[in-house]
Design an enzyme around this catalytic site. Structure first.
Site, PDB file in Angstrom:
ATOM      1  N   TYR A 101      45.381  32.884  50.055  1.00 29.16           N
ATOM      2  CA  TYR A 101      45.344  32.385  48.689  1.00 29.16           C
ATOM      3  C   TYR A 101      46.473  31.372  48.518  1.00 29.16           C
ATOM      4  O   TYR A 101      47.648  31.732  48.549  1.00 29.16           O
ATOM      5  CB  TYR A 101      45.495  33.563  47.720  1.00 29.16           C
ATOM      6  CG  TYR A 101      45.415  33.247  46.247  1.00 29.16           C
ATOM      7  CD1 TYR A 101      45.042  31.991  45.771  1.00 29.16           C
ATOM      8  CD2 TYR A 101      45.714  34.236  45.317  1.00 29.16           C
ATOM      9  CE1 TYR A 101      44.967  31.730  44.412  1.00 29.16           C
ATOM     10  CE2 TYR A 101      45.644  33.986  43.946  1.00 29.16           C
ATOM     11  CZ  TYR A 101      45.264  32.732  43.509  1.00 29.16           C
ATOM     12  OH  TYR A 101      45.201  32.477  42.153  1.00 29.16           O
ATOM     13  N   LYS A 147      41.367  30.554  49.562  1.00 33.23           N
ATOM     14  CA  LYS A 147      41.172  30.050  48.201  1.00 33.23           C
ATOM     15  C   LYS A 147      42.229  28.994  47.936  1.00 33.23           C
ATOM     16  O   LYS A 147      43.424  29.268  48.048  1.00 33.23           O
ATOM     17  CB  LYS A 147      41.278  31.169  47.160  1.00 33.23           C
ATOM     18  CG  LYS A 147      41.144  30.646  45.726  1.00 33.23           C
ATOM     19  CD  LYS A 147      41.320  31.735  44.686  1.00 33.23           C
ATOM     20  CE  LYS A 147      41.226  31.142  43.277  1.00 33.23           C
ATOM     21  NZ  LYS A 147      41.429  32.155  42.214  1.00 33.23           N
TER      22      LYS A 147
END
Length: 297
Positions: free
Chosen positions: A133, A162
């Site tokens: 992330y 992400k």
């Protein structure tokens, strides 16, 4: 790969700050019925940063058991320490989550060596599949394509990423670098409006907060782009572009999203963890106006 839209789901609390089990179940049903491709529990929108370890485990168990394979479940297991991140990641894996999503430690900017050390230790001691992330505005540093490629070469359980950045050039470069060697590596954008651009660049889709209040619109967007119905894709892009204004109604936006979900009929309260403040009358009026303009209410 087929496009996907995952929801970084809000966490429903009661007025005393406890996990509201029934309200969270209502939220999950709302998303599943709306057709999202997966639910990310305890992403940034889920207020993981203010929850205790006990609350996190309580919510993980609740989510995995209640969703019960009706859609995929990903768990944000980010903690400031490696030991706690590993503990929570393995717990999520043991109770049946499909994967975990981990942001590296924030507050201090970290060197490349420190970033890799954190993920090396976590990946080696975690049984779960891991999505990295990247959120430079919150961590103070970037999880670059070079760092990512190095990590994926070493750890087979790092399967996706992400990218919460506004500049699609960053995400495109990451996709290009990773897919030369790992064509199945999944790269998601963190801002809803970048979904279509992400797919056109070869990415996996989006993990975007707007799907909390409009899952059916995001699901229709996925269907349109997978069918190469670009007229429909463009039509929904305009709707999403207008909806993006909801993020600017309050700081942070999480109480605003909860209020919008209530206005859409989701049975929950808009309590948040301290110091987040519920939407006031002026903000609620702006939410209603935006939702009326986009035909959500």
């Amino acid at each position: 790969m087929k496009a996907k839209f995952l929801t970084p789901v809000v966490t429903a609390f009661d007025k005393d700050g406890n996990i509201d089990h029934q309200a969270n179940k209502n939220v999950y049903d709302h998303l599943i019925n709306g057709g999202v491709d997966g639910i990310v529990v305890m992403g940034s929108t889920g207020e993981f940063f203010t929850m205790t370890m006990e609350q996190k485990k309580e919510l993980i168990k609740l989510a995995v058991e209640y969703i019960n394979e009706r859609t995929r479940v990903y768990i944000g297991t980010s903690c400031m320490s490696t030991d706690e991140t590993i503990e929570l990641s393995n717990y999520a894996h043991e109770v049946g989550a499909h994967a975990v999503m981990i942001i590296s430690p924030y507050y201090f900017s970290l060197s490349r060596e420190s970033i890799e050390l954190f993920y090396d230790i976590v990946a080696e001691r975690t049984k779960a599949n891991i999505y990295l992330y990247n959120f430079p505005d919150r961590t103070g540093y970037d999880l670059t394509p070079e760092i990512t490629l190095s990590l994926v070469r070493k750890h087979k359980n790092i399967v996706g990423y992400k990218d919460t950045v506004t500049v699609m050039g960053h995400t495109r470069q990451l996709i290009d670098v990773m897919h030369k060697e790992f064509p199945d590596f999944e790269v998601y954008s963190g801002f809803d409006e970048n979904f279509a651009h992400n797919i056109l660049c070869g990415g996996a889709g989006c993990i975007g907060g707007l799907s909390n209040l409009a899952p059916e619109i995001c699901a229709a967007w996925v269907k349109a782009i997978n069918a190469k119905d670009f007229e429909k894709v463009a039509e929904i892009q305009k709707i999403i572009n207008e909806m993006m204004a909801i993020y600017d109604i309050g700081t942070p936006f999480i109480p605003i999203v909860k209020k919008a979900m209530i206005l859409r009929g989701v049975e929950m309260q808009d309590y948040c963890t301290v110091p987040f403040i519920q939407a006031n009358e002026e903000q609620t009026a702006k939410i209603k106006s935006l939702m009326e303009n986009t035909k959500l209410i």
